[in-house]
Design an enzyme around this catalytic site. Structure first.
Site, PDB file in Angstrom:
ATOM      1  N   LYS A  53       0.843  -1.203   0.000  1.00 26.90           N
ATOM      2  CA  LYS A  53       0.000   0.000   0.000  1.00 26.90           C
ATOM      3  C   LYS A  53       0.874   1.247   0.000  1.00 26.90           C
ATOM      4  CE  LYS A  53      -3.801  -2.516   2.033  1.00 26.90           C
ATOM      5  NZ  LYS A  53      -4.496  -2.988   3.236  1.00 26.90           N
TER       6      LYS A  53
ATOM      7  N   GLN B 222      -5.021  -1.809   9.447  1.00 27.05           N
ATOM      8  CA  GLN B 222      -4.784  -3.113   8.814  1.00 27.05           C
ATOM      9  C   GLN B 222      -5.356  -4.229   9.681  1.00 27.05           C
ATOM     10  OE1 GLN B 222      -3.366  -3.546   5.655  1.00 27.05           O
ATOM     11  NE2 GLN B 222      -4.153  -5.615   5.966  1.00 27.05           N
TER      12      GLN B 222
ATOM     13  N   ASP C  48     -11.429   2.225   3.534  1.00 30.12           N
ATOM     14  CA  ASP C  48     -11.689   0.783   3.369  1.00 30.12           C
ATOM     15  C   ASP C  48     -13.180   0.522   3.156  1.00 30.12           C
ATOM     16  OD1 ASP C  48      -9.549  -0.938   3.222  1.00 30.12           O
ATOM     17  OD2 ASP C  48      -9.240  -1.048   5.394  1.00 30.12           O
TER      18      ASP C  48
END
Ligand code: NDP
Length: 283
Positions: A51, A95, A118
Site C-alpha cells: 500500500k 490493517q 476501506d
C-alpha cells in the site's frame, strides 16, 4: 480471456498519478493516507508495504503508525481519534486482523466515516446498501471495475457469489444487485453448491480454500472472478479456483496472483483521492 488485474490496476494507478501531478503543479497539498499496523502479522506487513509502495508511485503521501502486539484498545482508539481530527489526513486504514484482545468492530466504528477509505464503517456499509455515495470496499469495487474493463455488463445476468463476508461476499453481492444482476449468495451451509454455481453467468469465489472449484462448477462461457488467496500443496500462491482447468471452459477468468488482488490496492488509492476531494471541496 484472462482478466489481467495487474494491467488494469496499473492503468488506474497511472491515471491517479496524473491527477496527483496536476495537484502538485497547482501547488496544492497532496492526499495523505494514514495506515495503522498493530503487531507483526507477516501477511499484514506485506499488504502495508504494498500500500505504501502504491502511494509512493502515485504521489499520495502516506504515514504508517506501527504499534506492538501489546497495544491496548484504548491506545488504538486514541490514535484513531487523533487521525480523525488531523486536517491533513484524508484516509485512515487500520490493517486487519488486529490482535485478539482488540475488538475490530469497535475500532472500525471509531474511524471518521469520511476518512474510512476501506469502506468498512457501518455508515458506509449503509450507504452501499442504499446505493448512495460513500466509500465502497476496495476488493468488491475492484471486481466491478474489472468487469467494466472487459465490457461486461452484469445487468440481467445470473451472478453467484460464494462467500458472505462483510469485506467481500456481501458488498460485491450488493454492487451486482445495483447493476441489475440476479444474485445468489452461497456459503458453507449451502446445499447443492455445484447446481447453483453451474447456473452462474458470473461466478465469484471468495471462500479461502485452495483450488476448491474445478471445471465442473461452471457452465461453458461463464465469467469467473477468483478472490481467494491461498497456498497450494507446494506452497505456491493460488486462488479458490483450479485456474488451468477453468480457463478452458470460462469466457473470462482472473488469475491468482495478478487478478483481483492488485485491484484492491488500486481502489484503495482511488478512495483516498476521493476522500481528499470530498474533504477539500465539500462534495
Ligand atoms: P471469510 O473467511 O471471511 O469468508 C469465507 C466465506 O466462505 C464464508 O462466508 C464461508 O461460509 C464460505 N465458505 C467456506 N467454506 C465453504 C464451502 N465449502 N462452501 C461454500 N462456502 C464456503 O473470507 P474473506 O471473504 O475474508 O476472504 C475470502 C478469500 O479471499 C480468502 O482467501 C482471502 O484471503 C481472500 N481475499 C482476497 C482479497 C484480495 O484482495 N484479493 C481481499 C480479501 C480477501 P460461512 O459464512 O457459512 O462460514
Amino acid at each position: 480471456m484472462i482478466i489481467n488485474g495487474k494491467e488494469i490496476s496499473q492503468k488506474i494507478k497511472d491515471q491517479l498519478k496524473i491527477q496527483i501531478n496536476e495537484l502538485k503543479q497547482q501547488k496544492k497539498r497532496v492526499p495523505l493516507l494514514a495506515v495503522v499496523l498493530v503487531g507483526h502479522n507477516q501477511a499484514s506487513e506485506v499488504y502495508v508495504r504494498n500500500k505504501v509502495k502504491a502511494c509512493e508511485y502515485i504521489g499520495i503521501a502516506s504515514q504508517v503508525i506501527r504499534k506492538e502486539n501489546n497495544c491496548t484498545q484504548d491506545e488504538l482508539l486514541s490514535i484513531i481519534e487523533k487521525l480523525n481530527k488531523d486536517v491533513h489526513v484524508d484516509g485512515i486504514l487500520v490493517q486487519l486482523p488486529l490482535p485478539a484482545h482488540i475488538d475490530e468492530e469497535i475500532i472500525i466504528r471509531s474511524i471518521n466515516p469520511d476518512k474510512d477509505v476501506d469502506g468498512f464503517h457501518p455508515i458506509n456499509v449503509a450507504k452501499l446498501f442504499l446505493n448512495e455515495e460513500g466509500f465502497i470496499p476496495c476488493t468488491p469495487h475492484g471486481m466491478m471495475v474489472m468487469l467494466d474493463e472487459i465490457g461486461y455488463n452484469p445487468g440481467g445476468k445470473e451472478v453467484v457469489v460464494v462467500g458472505r463476508s462483510n469485506i467481500v461476499g456481501k458488498p460485491v453481492s450488493l454492487l451486482m444487485l445495483h447493476k441489475n444482476a440476479t444474485v445468489t449468495i452461497a456459503h458453507s451451509y449451502t446445499t447443492h453448491l455445484k447446481e447453483i454455481t453451474q447456473r452462474a453467468d458470473v461466478l465469484i469465489t471468495a471462500v479461502g480454500k485452495a483450488k476448491f472449484f474445478d471445471q465442473s462448477y461452471i457452465k461453458e462461457g461463464a465469467v469467473v472472478l477468483d478472490v481467494g488467496i491461498n497456498r497450494d500443496e507446494n506452497g505456491k500462491l493460488c486462488g479458490d479456483c483450479d485456474y488451468q482447468a477453468m480457463a478452458e471452459k470460462a469466457y473470462a477468468i482472473t488469475p491468482v496472483p495478478g487478478g483481483v488482488g492488485p485491484m484492491t490496492i488500486a481502489m484503495l488509492m482511488t478512495n483516498t483521492l476521493l476522500a481528499y476531494h470530498r474533504r477539500s471541496y465539500g462534495i
